[in-house]
Design a protein around this motif. Sequence first.
Motif, mmCIF file in Angstrom:
data_model
loop_
_atom_site.group_PDB
_atom_site.id
_atom_site.type_symbol
_atom_site.label_atom_id
_atom_site.label_comp_id
_atom_site.label_asym_id
_atom_site.label_seq_id
_atom_site.Cartn_x
_atom_site.Cartn_y
_atom_site.Cartn_z
ATOM 1 N N SER A 1 11.120 23.604 1.182
ATOM 2 C CA SER A 1 12.113 22.915 1.992
ATOM 3 C C SER A 1 12.939 21.970 1.121
ATOM 4 O O SER A 1 12.384 21.201 0.328
ATOM 5 C CB SER A 1 11.420 22.132 3.110
ATOM 6 O OG SER A 1 12.349 21.333 3.809
ATOM 7 N N THR A 2 14.250 22.033 1.272
ATOM 8 C CA THR A 2 15.143 21.188 0.475
ATOM 9 C C THR A 2 15.458 19.867 1.161
ATOM 10 O O THR A 2 15.937 18.935 0.508
ATOM 11 C CB THR A 2 16.457 21.931 0.196
ATOM 12 O OG1 THR A 2 17.064 22.317 1.440
ATOM 13 C CG2 THR A 2 16.201 23.181 -0.643
ATOM 14 N N THR A 3 15.223 19.759 2.455
ATOM 15 C CA THR A 3 15.544 18.542 3.189
ATOM 16 C C THR A 3 14.338 17.652 3.429
ATOM 17 O O THR A 3 14.505 16.457 3.701
ATOM 18 C CB THR A 3 16.170 18.893 4.547
ATOM 19 O OG1 THR A 3 15.261 19.715 5.294
ATOM 20 C CG2 THR A 3 17.472 19.654 4.352
ATOM 21 N N GLU A 4 13.119 18.193 3.361
ATOM 22 C CA GLU A 4 11.903 17.422 3.594
ATOM 23 C C GLU A 4 10.933 17.680 2.451
ATOM 24 O O GLU A 4 10.000 18.457 2.575
ATOM 25 C CB GLU A 4 11.269 17.797 4.935
ATOM 26 C CG GLU A 4 12.180 17.582 6.132
ATOM 27 C CD GLU A 4 11.550 18.094 7.416
ATOM 28 O OE1 GLU A 4 10.566 17.496 7.890
ATOM 29 O OE2 GLU A 4 12.048 19.106 7.938
ATOM 30 N N THR A 5 11.186 17.039 1.335
ATOM 31 C CA THR A 5 10.359 17.244 0.154
ATOM 32 C C THR A 5 9.152 16.303 0.191
ATOM 33 O O THR A 5 9.221 15.189 0.731
ATOM 34 C CB THR A 5 11.170 16.980 -1.121
ATOM 35 O OG1 THR A 5 11.703 15.653 -1.078
ATOM 36 C CG2 THR A 5 12.305 17.968 -1.239
ATOM 37 N N VAL A 6 8.054 16.758 -0.378
ATOM 38 C CA VAL A 6 6.838 15.959 -0.455
ATOM 39 C C VAL A 6 6.273 16.077 -1.859
ATOM 40 O O VAL A 6 6.497 17.062 -2.568
ATOM 41 C CB VAL A 6 5.781 16.427 0.574
ATOM 42 C CG1 VAL A 6 6.259 16.185 1.992
ATOM 43 C CG2 VAL A 6 5.416 17.889 0.362
ATOM 44 N N TYR B 1 13.311 17.708 15.130
ATOM 45 C CA TYR B 1 13.348 19.013 14.465
ATOM 46 C C TYR B 1 12.796 18.873 13.056
ATOM 47 O O TYR B 1 12.755 17.785 12.474
ATOM 48 C CB TYR B 1 14.765 19.594 14.440
ATOM 49 C CG TYR B 1 15.742 18.873 13.547
ATOM 50 C CD1 TYR B 1 15.775 19.102 12.181
ATOM 51 C CD2 TYR B 1 16.663 17.968 14.078
ATOM 52 C CE1 TYR B 1 16.680 18.446 11.361
ATOM 53 C CE2 TYR B 1 17.569 17.301 13.266
ATOM 54 C CZ TYR B 1 17.572 17.546 11.913
ATOM 55 O OH TYR B 1 18.460 16.889 11.098
ATOM 56 N N SER B 2 12.354 20.010 12.520
ATOM 57 C CA SER B 2 11.796 20.025 11.171
ATOM 58 C C SER B 2 11.985 21.400 10.560
ATOM 59 O O SER B 2 12.187 22.400 11.268
ATOM 60 C CB SER B 2 10.303 19.659 11.198
ATOM 61 O OG SER B 2 9.741 19.719 9.889
ATOM 62 N N GLU B 3 11.917 21.430 9.245
ATOM 63 C CA GLU B 3 12.035 22.677 8.479
ATOM 64 C C GLU B 3 10.703 23.079 7.859
ATOM 65 O O GLU B 3 10.631 24.062 7.139
ATOM 66 C CB GLU B 3 13.099 22.493 7.385
ATOM 67 C CG GLU B 3 13.623 23.777 6.778
ATOM 68 C CD GLU B 3 14.681 23.532 5.723
ATOM 69 O OE1 GLU B 3 15.055 24.493 5.025
ATOM 70 O OE2 GLU B 3 15.126 22.379 5.577
ATOM 71 N N ARG B 4 9.635 22.325 8.172
ATOM 72 C CA ARG B 4 8.339 22.546 7.551
ATOM 73 C C ARG B 4 7.346 23.095 8.569
ATOM 74 O O ARG B 4 7.170 22.520 9.663
ATOM 75 C CB ARG B 4 7.805 21.241 6.974
ATOM 76 C CG ARG B 4 8.652 20.657 5.850
ATOM 77 C CD ARG B 4 8.044 19.348 5.368
ATOM 78 N NE ARG B 4 6.661 19.534 4.949
ATOM 79 C CZ ARG B 4 6.292 19.917 3.734
ATOM 80 N NH1 ARG B 4 7.214 20.139 2.812
ATOM 81 N NH2 ARG B 4 5.018 20.046 3.424
ATOM 82 N N PHE C 1 17.023 12.901 9.082
ATOM 83 C CA PHE C 1 18.442 12.729 8.806
ATOM 84 C C PHE C 1 19.197 12.283 10.057
ATOM 85 O O PHE C 1 20.126 11.471 9.973
ATOM 86 C CB PHE C 1 19.023 14.038 8.272
ATOM 87 C CG PHE C 1 20.498 13.973 7.976
ATOM 88 C CD1 PHE C 1 20.957 13.316 6.850
ATOM 89 C CD2 PHE C 1 21.422 14.568 8.821
ATOM 90 C CE1 PHE C 1 22.315 13.248 6.571
ATOM 91 C CE2 PHE C 1 22.784 14.514 8.544
ATOM 92 C CZ PHE C 1 23.226 13.850 7.418
ATOM 93 N N THR C 2 18.808 12.799 11.231
ATOM 94 C CA THR C 2 19.507 12.427 12.461
ATOM 95 C C THR C 2 19.296 10.954 12.798
ATOM 96 O O THR C 2 20.223 10.274 13.240
ATOM 97 C CB THR C 2 19.028 13.296 13.630
ATOM 98 O OG1 THR C 2 17.595 13.235 13.711
ATOM 99 C CG2 THR C 2 19.450 14.731 13.439
ATOM 100 N N MET C 3 18.079 10.439 12.622
ATOM 101 C CA MET C 3 17.843 9.018 12.869
ATOM 102 C C MET C 3 18.589 8.159 11.864
ATOM 103 O O MET C 3 19.099 7.083 12.201
ATOM 104 C CB MET C 3 16.343 8.731 12.829
ATOM 105 C CG MET C 3 15.988 7.282 13.142
ATOM 106 S SD MET C 3 16.570 6.723 14.765
ATOM 107 C CE MET C 3 15.517 7.705 15.841
ATOM 108 N N SER C 4 18.672 8.613 10.615
ATOM 109 C CA SER C 4 19.445 7.883 9.614
ATOM 110 C C SER C 4 20.914 7.805 10.005
ATOM 111 O O SER C 4 21.552 6.748 9.860
ATOM 112 C CB SER C 4 19.288 8.556 8.249
ATOM 113 O OG SER C 4 20.105 7.939 7.276
#
Length: 532
Positions: A166-171, A266-269, A435-438
């Motif tokens: 995932s490019t938007t939720e990295t860990v 929502y999430s991509e993971r 990202f939406t909350m940000s």
Amino acid sequence: MSFFRKKRKKPSINLSSFELDDLNKESKKDLLKTSLKENIQHVQQMLGNSSDIVIREILIGKEGPVKAGILYTNGLVDTNSIQNFIMESLMLDINTYQNQMISSHQNVLQVLKDRILAVGSIKDVTEFSSLFTDLLSGDAILLLDGYAEGFTICMRGWRDRGVMESTTETVVRGPKEGFTESLHTNTALIRRKIKTPHLWSESKQIGRLTKTNVVIMYIDGIVNDKVVEEVHKRLDRIDIDGILESGYIEELIQDEPYSPFPTIYYSERPDVIAAELLEGKVAIIVDGTPIVLVVPALFVSFIQAAEDYYQRADISTLIRLLRFLSIFIALLGPSIYIAITTFHQEMLPTSLLINLAAQREGVPFPAFIEALMMEAAFEILREAGLRMPKAIGQAISIVGTLVIGSAAVDAGIVSAAMVIVVAITAISSFILPSFTMSMSIRMLRFPMMALAASFGLFGILVGFIALILHMCSLRSFGVPYMSPFGPYIREDIKDTFVRVPWWGMFSRPRLISQKNNRREQNSAPKPPRNKI
């Protein structure tokens, strides 16, 4: 606010006998004909003789052969499977007994389904509407001459993006895989995490033209049945020509369309979605996008990150407290600076006040206009860096920020202190996992700056109280948005500001999972320790 939205009553419709006859004629037109030639001609006519629609006519059987037609969309099917499991089975692999049964023209469709076609998924098709939907979805269609029905054979095999990080939720620690644009791949990734037979999925098609496949997933026995029913009601009410991304559905089913705060998570993971399902939530998976929606959504859900549950509890608690502090800075940082420098200079130490006054001596604008210009410039640079090509976008945003900030201070347009405040505020807004909350926090920053410029700290306090009251009035599919703070639920505080160790996470959120609230059946107050 009630748990369910009030559904509008549909007006009663009285049809005359002529209108009923017209409806019957339309329904008869949609049925398949017994003539294979007429069926193929109708398909070609409706699709405008499209070049990517492949139609292959073959003969089945040797003695008194039956004419058949195979239709599929080039690029959406696995052509090798069609050749090996359909054409070869029908044209070459028929033995004498099967050939006699086909030649006798007795129950040929049943013979093909039970004895000849070596494929996994077969379903009957009798209407052109179903035929077009399956044909354009990547299935192969088998029609026989003399029969007003055929088969839909699952042969989907288009190319898609493989499972990647995932490019938007990295860990740093945790699974690296992310969802793809393939619906079946996404559901399989979730089932890899949750292997219980109680993980149920239900499919729908939304969009009059796109007919986008949407899957609803939840864990039976944990989920609230009223939430599942409400999800179905809201999805069934959608009447639109096309769904191209899950954002369409998010806007069409959300509770408060005019609220700046998102009420759908929502999430991509896959691991994040699996964790949400284990809490009793419902996942909405849309074909063609790697973004999976989750309802109901709470405010604390947007502050939590996947890595919080993979690190130790003390580390995760420290990071969460840092996030809440960052939210406060991102929302009120420029506002507090404007209020103090404009109305409440007595709150500053004398030396700092003298330095700020010296910096602002040559600035021609008030603090509010100064902050507004810097915030607007930063938002423009951020959007430019996001939309530009990846190779140069990051360099342009960094160079642009440094050059513009330094040049603005040298030119006397803004003060150096304002540049520092705006930079810290911008960095704080990026620490939020969602990202939406940000984006919501960044939007609300501007009215808070206006209140600070008008009424000082009193305006900030009034705006902050109004913001809290608005958030407490929100609901997400019947669940209070600010739960477990409002209403206050003591046992659910363990996973909000702090994250207790896993041996203390013995219960699920009470307002979400009302059927099976226990996460650990035999929970202990502390982990067992064996003496040596």
